[in-house]
Design a protein around this motif. Structure first.
Motif, short mmCIF file in Angstrom:
data_model
loop_
_atom_site.label_atom_id
_atom_site.label_comp_id
_atom_site.label_asym_id
_atom_site.label_seq_id
_atom_site.Cartn_x
_atom_site.Cartn_y
_atom_site.Cartn_z
N VAL A 92 52.27 6.08 39.67
CA VAL A 92 51.71 6.09 41.02
C VAL A 92 50.38 6.83 41.05
N VAL A 93 50.31 7.98 40.40
CA VAL A 93 49.05 8.74 40.37
C VAL A 93 47.96 7.96 39.66
N GLU A 94 48.27 7.44 38.46
CA GLU A 94 47.28 6.68 37.71
C GLU A 94 46.92 5.38 38.44
N GLY A 95 47.92 4.74 39.03
CA GLY A 95 47.68 3.49 39.72
C GLY A 95 46.85 3.64 40.97
N THR A 96 46.97 4.77 41.64
CA THR A 96 46.18 5.01 42.84
C THR A 96 44.68 4.99 42.52
N VAL A 98 43.33 3.35 39.84
CA VAL A 98 43.06 2.35 38.81
C VAL A 98 41.84 1.48 39.13
N ILE A 99 41.57 1.18 40.39
CA ILE A 99 40.40 0.37 40.74
C ILE A 99 39.12 1.15 40.50
N VAL A 100 39.10 2.39 40.96
CA VAL A 100 37.93 3.25 40.79
C VAL A 100 37.67 3.53 39.31
N ALA A 101 38.73 3.60 38.51
CA ALA A 101 38.60 3.92 37.09
C ALA A 101 38.14 2.73 36.24
N ASN A 102 38.14 1.54 36.81
CA ASN A 102 37.76 0.34 36.04
C ASN A 102 36.68 -0.48 36.74
N PRO A 103 35.53 0.14 37.05
CA PRO A 103 34.49 -0.61 37.78
C PRO A 103 33.94 -1.80 37.00
N MET A 104 33.85 -1.67 35.67
CA MET A 104 33.30 -2.77 34.87
C MET A 104 34.18 -4.02 34.95
N PRO A 117 47.07 -2.88 38.83
CA PRO A 117 48.25 -2.05 39.14
C PRO A 117 49.47 -2.42 38.29
N ILE A 118 49.62 -3.69 37.97
CA ILE A 118 50.75 -4.12 37.14
C ILE A 118 50.64 -3.52 35.75
N ILE A 119 49.42 -3.46 35.22
CA ILE A 119 49.20 -2.89 33.88
C ILE A 119 49.65 -1.43 33.84
N VAL A 120 49.30 -0.68 34.88
CA VAL A 120 49.67 0.74 34.93
C VAL A 120 51.18 0.92 34.87
N ILE A 168 51.61 1.19 44.62
CA ILE A 168 50.30 1.27 43.98
C ILE A 168 49.32 0.30 44.63
N TYR A 169 49.76 -0.92 44.94
CA TYR A 169 48.86 -1.86 45.61
C TYR A 169 48.29 -1.25 46.89
N LEU A 170 49.14 -0.61 47.66
CA LEU A 170 48.70 -0.02 48.92
C LEU A 170 47.77 1.16 48.69
N LEU A 171 48.19 2.08 47.81
CA LEU A 171 47.43 3.31 47.58
C LEU A 171 46.11 3.05 46.86
N ALA A 172 46.11 2.13 45.90
CA ALA A 172 44.88 1.82 45.16
C ALA A 172 43.81 1.25 46.07
N ALA A 173 44.22 0.40 47.01
CA ALA A 173 43.27 -0.19 47.95
C ALA A 173 42.68 0.88 48.87
N VAL A 174 43.53 1.79 49.33
CA VAL A 174 43.06 2.86 50.22
C VAL A 174 42.13 3.82 49.47
N ASN A 175 42.46 4.08 48.19
CA ASN A 175 41.70 5.06 47.41
C ASN A 175 40.26 4.62 47.15
N VAL A 176 40.00 3.31 47.17
CA VAL A 176 38.63 2.83 46.96
C VAL A 176 37.71 3.34 48.06
N THR A 177 38.22 3.40 49.29
CA THR A 177 37.43 3.88 50.42
C THR A 177 37.56 5.39 50.60
N PHE A 178 38.78 5.89 50.49
CA PHE A 178 39.04 7.32 50.67
C PHE A 178 39.46 7.92 49.33
N ARG A 179 38.51 8.49 48.60
CA ARG A 179 38.74 8.94 47.24
C ARG A 179 39.66 10.15 47.15
N ASP A 180 39.94 10.81 48.27
CA ASP A 180 40.88 11.94 48.25
C ASP A 180 42.33 11.48 48.15
N THR A 181 42.56 10.18 48.28
CA THR A 181 43.93 9.67 48.29
C THR A 181 44.68 10.04 47.01
#
Length: 269
Positions: A92-96, A98-104, A117-120, A168-181
């Motif tokens: 959950v922590v890594e998945g939250t 995961v989008i920010v960590a893989n910009p390329m 998220p599935i990979i995590v 993770i789907y929910l949290l990862a999407a939120v974390n892109v906008t709110f990085r404190d998530t």
């Protein structure tokens, strides 16, 4: 980003090609993640065992001896809880993030972002499976006889997989906008560790608190794992069914939210 709609319109032969593409991509990304995790590490994947074993050592001597919790087969009981919780919490922590960590990867045209998220969770499941032989050693030491009900284990793992991916789907999407998530979730999971019966039995809690505990899906998953592995009996199917229904409902909602937000990922990164 509309992979699901495009896939549904494809002929069956092309769908097989796409399934092969997704399976190959999943394999390559999982291998890539494992290599990155253990790059220049002497012990490699053994670190996934060292952490729960050290935690087990502390809990066994502090709680089992000092507090005398009177839990039968306590070492196996706690190790099951630690392995299950670590898979969930770390994923959950890594998945939250995961989008920010893989910009390329996210910026690649037509890359299926929903696969990250599935990979995590798959990497966490590999760690969980790699630790099962050590758990079996503890079960043998404590003379726990494995029963045929252990064949239910893949069903329980599939439920945990679904619950974790949904969050993770929910949290990862939120974390892109709110990085404190991600940092908030990390703190909440540290608290959740003590509010989930990982190293103690739920039966030791006063009755007035047990109703609140039963709202936590991880409680039912932990109890199911312990029933199958340690007690040698079938899990509580009604509670597992409730977890499954809730996980599927959350998965539909979180995937829809993730797809909606995915159109903004590139500009947010």
């Amino acid at each position: 980003m509309n992979w699901e709609r495009s896939f549904a319109k494809l002929p069956s032969a092309l769908r097989q090609i796409h399934w092969r593409y997704f399976s190959d991509l999943t394999y390559q990304l999982v291998v890539r993640e494992l290599k990155l995790l253990y790059k220049r590490s002497f012990l490699g994947i053994a670190w996934t065992l060292i952490r729960p074993l050290l935690q087990l050592l502390v809990f066994y001597f502090v709680f089992n001896n000092a507090l005398n919790l009177k839990v039968e087969n306590y070492a196996s009981f706690v190790l099951v809880g630690l392995l299950v919780w670590n898979w969930f919490a770390i994923a959950v922590v890594e998945g939250t993030g995961v989008i920010v960590a893989n910009p390329m990867l996210v910026r690649q045209p037509r890359f299926p972002v929903f696969i990250l998220p599935i990979i995590v969770v798959l990497v966490g499941m590999i760690h969980f499976l790699s630790a099962l032989p050590v758990l079996l050693i503890f079960l043998l030491i404590e003379q726990v006889n494995l029963q045929p009900v252990i064949l239910i284990l893949p069903i329980i793992m599939a439920l945990q997989f679904c619950v974790t991916v949904s969050l993770i789907y929910l949290l990862a999407a939120v974390n892109v906008t709110f990085r404190d998530t991600r940092y908030t979730i990390d703190v909440l999971l540290r608290l959740g560790f003590f509010l989930t019966p990982v190293f103690y039995s739920i039966s030791s809690m006063p009755d007035k608190y047990q109703g609140w505990y039963l709202l936590n899906p991880m409680v039912h998953l932990l109890e199911a794992y312990r029933a199958v592995l340690v007690l040698g009996e079938a899990p509580h199917w009604l509670r597992l069914g409730g977890v499954g229904i809730g996980a599927i409902a959350l998965l539909f909602f979180s995937q829809a939210f993730f797809r909606h937000q995915s159109h903004r990922f590139v500009e947010e990164l």
